[in-house]
Design a protein around this motif. Structure first.
Motif, mmCIF file in Angstrom:
data_model
loop_
_atom_site.group_PDB
_atom_site.id
_atom_site.type_symbol
_atom_site.label_atom_id
_atom_site.label_comp_id
_atom_site.label_asym_id
_atom_site.label_seq_id
_atom_site.Cartn_x
_atom_site.Cartn_y
_atom_site.Cartn_z
ATOM 1 N N LYS A 8 41.410 38.920 42.108
ATOM 2 C CA LYS A 8 42.115 39.001 41.250
ATOM 3 C C LYS A 8 43.403 37.551 41.651
ATOM 4 N N ASP A 32 29.275 43.013 38.205
ATOM 5 C CA ASP A 32 30.119 43.404 39.411
ATOM 6 C C ASP A 32 31.892 42.538 38.318
ATOM 7 N N GLU A 35 32.545 44.786 35.628
ATOM 8 C CA GLU A 35 33.477 46.140 35.829
ATOM 9 C C GLU A 35 35.131 45.251 35.927
ATOM 10 N N ARG A 36 34.409 44.201 36.178
ATOM 11 C CA ARG A 36 35.859 43.681 36.834
ATOM 12 C C ARG A 36 36.774 43.260 36.093
ATOM 13 N N VAL A 38 37.029 45.485 33.085
ATOM 14 C CA VAL A 38 37.309 46.495 32.173
ATOM 15 C C VAL A 38 38.433 46.814 33.241
ATOM 16 N N ASP A 39 38.006 47.177 34.844
ATOM 17 C CA ASP A 39 38.623 47.603 35.340
ATOM 18 C C ASP A 39 40.376 47.066 35.790
ATOM 19 N N THR A 40 40.574 45.504 35.844
ATOM 20 C CA THR A 40 41.837 45.270 36.005
ATOM 21 C C THR A 40 42.529 45.097 34.451
ATOM 22 N N GLY A 41 41.893 44.734 33.285
ATOM 23 C CA GLY A 41 42.084 43.928 32.047
ATOM 24 C C GLY A 41 42.944 43.386 32.607
ATOM 25 N N CYS A 42 42.072 41.511 33.326
ATOM 26 C CA CYS A 42 42.091 40.046 33.352
ATOM 27 C C CYS A 42 41.885 39.928 32.045
#
Length: 136
Positions: A8, A32, A35-36, A38-42
């Protein structure tokens, strides 16, 4: 099974593919990465393929699928570091990589994502009836 690292950097996820992609590794990367996001909102994903000497139809489809998944999750995808031989191979295979923007390097890829995100924010503000408007 080897995993592709996802880093990130600000509002962008950087994926640097440094190994040959097996079917299982590609599916794991897709999971992966989703998921990242969604988790980070990037809002951006950069996939660096500088280390790949050869891109076959499987890897081309995998890149398109990742871009589609990212787009559904509100993230722009840019593929960077494509070598001329890889570009020629993709064209010869008839793979257009729909939905994927390309850039020569990571820096340019980050600029493309920043510009796309700024345009999206401007569009949202222009079309939001509840947005405050400044009057001179």
């Amino acid at each position: 099974m080897e995993r592709v690292p996802i880093l990130k950097i600000g509002d962008i996820l950087l994926v640097s593919i440094q190994l040959d992609m097996s079917d299982q590794t590609a599916v794991q990367l897709q999971d992966d990465l989703a998921e990242r996001i969604v988790d980070t909102g990037c809002h951006g994903v950069i996939i660096d393929i500088t280390a790949l000497d050869i891109v076959d139809s499987f890897v081309g489809r995998m890149l398109s699928t990742i871009a589609s998944i990212s787009k559904v999750l509100d993230a722009e995808t840019v593929v960077v570091g494509m070598r001329p031989a890889v570009a020629i191979t993709l064209v010869e295979l008839g793979l257009s990589l729909n939905g994927i923007r390309t850039a020569l390097n990571v820096e340019r890829g980050m600029e493309l994502i920043a510009a796309a995100h700024a345009d999206e924010l401007d569009y949202q503000l222009d079309n939001d009836p509840d947005a405050e408007t400044a009057t001179p």
